[in-house]
Design a protein around this motif. Sequence first.
Motif, short mmCIF file in Angstrom:
data_model
loop_
_atom_site.label_atom_id
_atom_site.label_comp_id
_atom_site.label_asym_id
_atom_site.label_seq_id
_atom_site.Cartn_x
_atom_site.Cartn_y
_atom_site.Cartn_z
N GLN A 23 12.61 47.10 -37.61
CA GLN A 23 12.89 48.29 -36.80
C GLN A 23 11.54 49.25 -36.65
O GLN A 23 11.11 49.51 -35.35
N ASP A 24 10.75 49.19 -37.76
CA ASP A 24 9.38 49.73 -37.92
C ASP A 24 8.63 49.11 -36.86
O ASP A 24 7.75 49.74 -36.13
N ALA A 25 8.60 47.76 -37.01
CA ALA A 25 7.67 46.91 -36.22
C ALA A 25 7.88 47.01 -34.73
O ALA A 25 7.06 46.91 -33.80
N TYR A 26 9.22 47.15 -34.42
CA TYR A 26 9.87 47.02 -33.06
C TYR A 26 9.36 48.41 -32.46
O TYR A 26 9.02 48.43 -31.28
N ILE A 27 9.66 49.63 -33.12
CA ILE A 27 9.05 50.85 -32.51
C ILE A 27 7.68 50.70 -32.25
O ILE A 27 7.22 51.13 -31.14
N ARG A 28 6.98 50.48 -33.14
CA ARG A 28 5.50 50.32 -33.00
C ARG A 28 5.24 49.38 -31.63
O ARG A 28 4.10 49.55 -31.19
N ALA A 29 5.49 48.37 -31.77
CA ALA A 29 5.20 47.22 -30.88
C ALA A 29 5.59 47.86 -29.30
O ALA A 29 4.60 47.65 -28.60
N MET A 30 6.79 48.59 -29.20
CA MET A 30 6.91 49.25 -27.98
C MET A 30 6.00 50.28 -27.53
O MET A 30 5.43 50.46 -26.52
N ASP A 31 5.42 50.86 -28.70
CA ASP A 31 4.10 51.86 -28.06
C ASP A 31 3.09 51.21 -27.99
O ASP A 31 2.15 51.39 -27.10
N ARG A 32 2.72 49.90 -28.65
CA ARG A 32 1.55 49.06 -28.40
C ARG A 32 1.46 48.19 -27.20
O ARG A 32 0.30 48.21 -26.45
N VAL A 33 2.51 47.62 -26.69
CA VAL A 33 2.27 46.83 -25.67
C VAL A 33 3.33 47.05 -24.60
O VAL A 33 4.11 47.91 -24.55
N ASP A 34 3.16 46.33 -23.40
CA ASP A 34 3.96 46.59 -22.18
C ASP A 34 5.38 45.94 -22.21
O ASP A 34 5.99 46.12 -21.43
N LEU A 35 5.12 44.60 -22.88
CA LEU A 35 6.51 43.88 -22.92
C LEU A 35 6.82 43.35 -24.41
O LEU A 35 5.92 42.83 -25.05
N VAL A 36 7.95 43.84 -24.71
CA VAL A 36 8.64 43.43 -26.03
C VAL A 36 9.74 42.61 -25.98
O VAL A 36 11.02 43.02 -25.33
N ILE A 50 14.68 48.08 -19.42
CA ILE A 50 15.34 47.38 -20.67
C ILE A 50 16.46 46.23 -20.13
O ILE A 50 17.29 46.54 -19.10
N LEU A 51 16.19 44.90 -20.58
CA LEU A 51 17.16 43.91 -20.29
C LEU A 51 17.74 43.59 -21.56
O LEU A 51 17.07 43.11 -22.71
N ASP A 52 19.29 43.82 -21.65
CA ASP A 52 20.01 43.45 -22.81
C ASP A 52 20.78 42.37 -22.65
O ASP A 52 20.79 41.92 -21.69
N GLU A 53 21.25 41.81 -23.87
CA GLU A 53 21.88 40.59 -24.00
C GLU A 53 21.35 39.64 -22.98
O GLU A 53 21.75 38.71 -22.35
N LEU A 111 11.07 39.18 -15.40
CA LEU A 111 9.97 39.48 -15.90
C LEU A 111 8.90 39.70 -14.85
O LEU A 111 7.79 40.45 -15.13
N THR A 112 8.81 39.10 -13.62
CA THR A 112 7.89 39.29 -12.87
C THR A 112 8.10 40.56 -11.84
O THR A 112 7.67 40.58 -11.05
N ARG A 113 9.28 41.49 -12.25
CA ARG A 113 9.40 42.68 -11.47
C ARG A 113 8.60 43.72 -12.27
O ARG A 113 8.40 44.94 -11.49
N LEU A 114 7.98 43.50 -13.16
CA LEU A 114 7.12 44.43 -13.93
C LEU A 114 6.01 45.04 -12.75
O LEU A 114 5.14 44.32 -12.51
N GLY A 115 6.01 46.25 -12.82
CA GLY A 115 4.89 46.88 -11.87
C GLY A 115 3.93 47.97 -12.64
O GLY A 115 4.01 47.76 -13.89
N GLU A 116 3.16 48.70 -11.93
CA GLU A 116 2.19 49.64 -12.38
C GLU A 116 2.71 50.61 -13.51
O GLU A 116 3.83 51.11 -12.99
N ASN A 117 2.17 50.89 -14.58
CA ASN A 117 2.55 51.94 -15.49
C ASN A 117 3.99 51.61 -15.82
O ASN A 117 4.80 52.81 -15.90
N SER A 118 4.29 50.65 -16.18
CA SER A 118 5.72 50.38 -16.62
C SER A 118 5.95 49.37 -17.86
O SER A 118 4.74 48.73 -18.61
N LYS A 119 6.71 49.49 -18.66
CA LYS A 119 7.24 48.90 -19.89
C LYS A 119 8.56 48.17 -19.74
O LYS A 119 9.41 48.53 -19.15
N MET A 120 8.57 46.94 -20.44
CA MET A 120 9.73 46.23 -20.48
C MET A 120 9.98 45.79 -21.83
O MET A 120 9.38 45.65 -22.43
N VAL A 121 11.41 45.97 -22.16
CA VAL A 121 11.84 45.62 -23.40
C VAL A 121 13.28 44.81 -23.33
O VAL A 121 14.27 45.03 -22.48
#
Length: 353
Positions: free
Chosen positions: A126-139, A241-244, A257-267
């Motif tokens: 969970q620690d690595a997950y939260i930090r990954a969401m901070d660090r990159v745009d696709l997790v 966020i895409l779940d399941e 995945l190709t919907r990602l636009g500017e200033n956006s993050k995906m999980v």
Amino acid sequence: MPASDTTHIVLAFDDNRLVGDLFGQFDQNLALIEQRLGIDAVARGNQVTIKGAHDACETARTALEALYQRLKKGHELHPGDIEGALRMAQAAEGQLSLPTLEKDGRLAFAQVSTRKRTVVARSPAQDAYIRAMDRVDLVFGLGPAGTGKTFLAVAYAATLLERGDVARLILSRPAVEAGERLGFLPGDMREKIDPYLRPLYDALYEMMPPEKVERGLQSGMIEVAPLAFMRGRTLSNAVVILDEAQNTTSMQMKMFLTRLGENSKMVVTGDPSQVDLPPGQVSGLKEAVSVLDNVPGISTVRFTDADVVRHELVARIVRAYDSTSRDSIARRAETLSPAAPAAPTNAAEREGS
């Protein structure tokens, strides 16, 4: 245990008002630590004496000091937080390559905060997950149920929305479940779809006041929709966020995945072992994780049964099913493999061969 192998540690905490919360009602938090680590923890006033194996006592010390720091910052403690602190302390003691320690050697819990509540990492993953969401745009968050993949993603997204870092929060799931088809369910389209999206609504209401969620849903600032509704869109200035996701096809995953636009993050979250697609259909999640393995700007965090933060029985259930699945695969392999021909047993047979 020989006396020479026993460690004796005395910890003292300077704020007596916080000690009761740290030790728990009737010292229940200390009792949980004793049970998990196999040590003795005896409280007296604002001190606790820890006795047991050296590594276990050091883990207890690290966890208790970290929990005390959390109390000093105004956070409440729950039984799950005690379990989480022990997991994090054990990871730190094992010198795992995770960012769980501050410069002074104390545990550093990654966390996400909204106006309604603060969620703190309860496991190294969970620690690595939260930090990954901070660090990159696709997790990608992969693992079994109960590990907090979806909840933490929604919590992180709600934080960015409240801070004004993004303008929209978009939550999606594929409308596919074992044995169900939307056309056979009663009601209009929304009534058919909402049950599939209910876990996302539940996570939203946990992190944000109900009235704010309702206003966001009405204004479009918060959108909860099935995956099929994402086609043809560009999702800019948003957390998506895409779940399941294990129930997406290859084409659906590529489309998303190709919907990602500017200033956006995906999980993207899912459990690759729980695919409900028709037999022979490749999971888009498994394929995407493989194809994008070395692409910069993408992080994959894998959870295991050790990261389950629900009822402790959930972890046991996951392990039991995993074990049964492995045994079944091994039995099928034995059944399908051709039997080796018998070796000749006498001279006549050897000559005939």
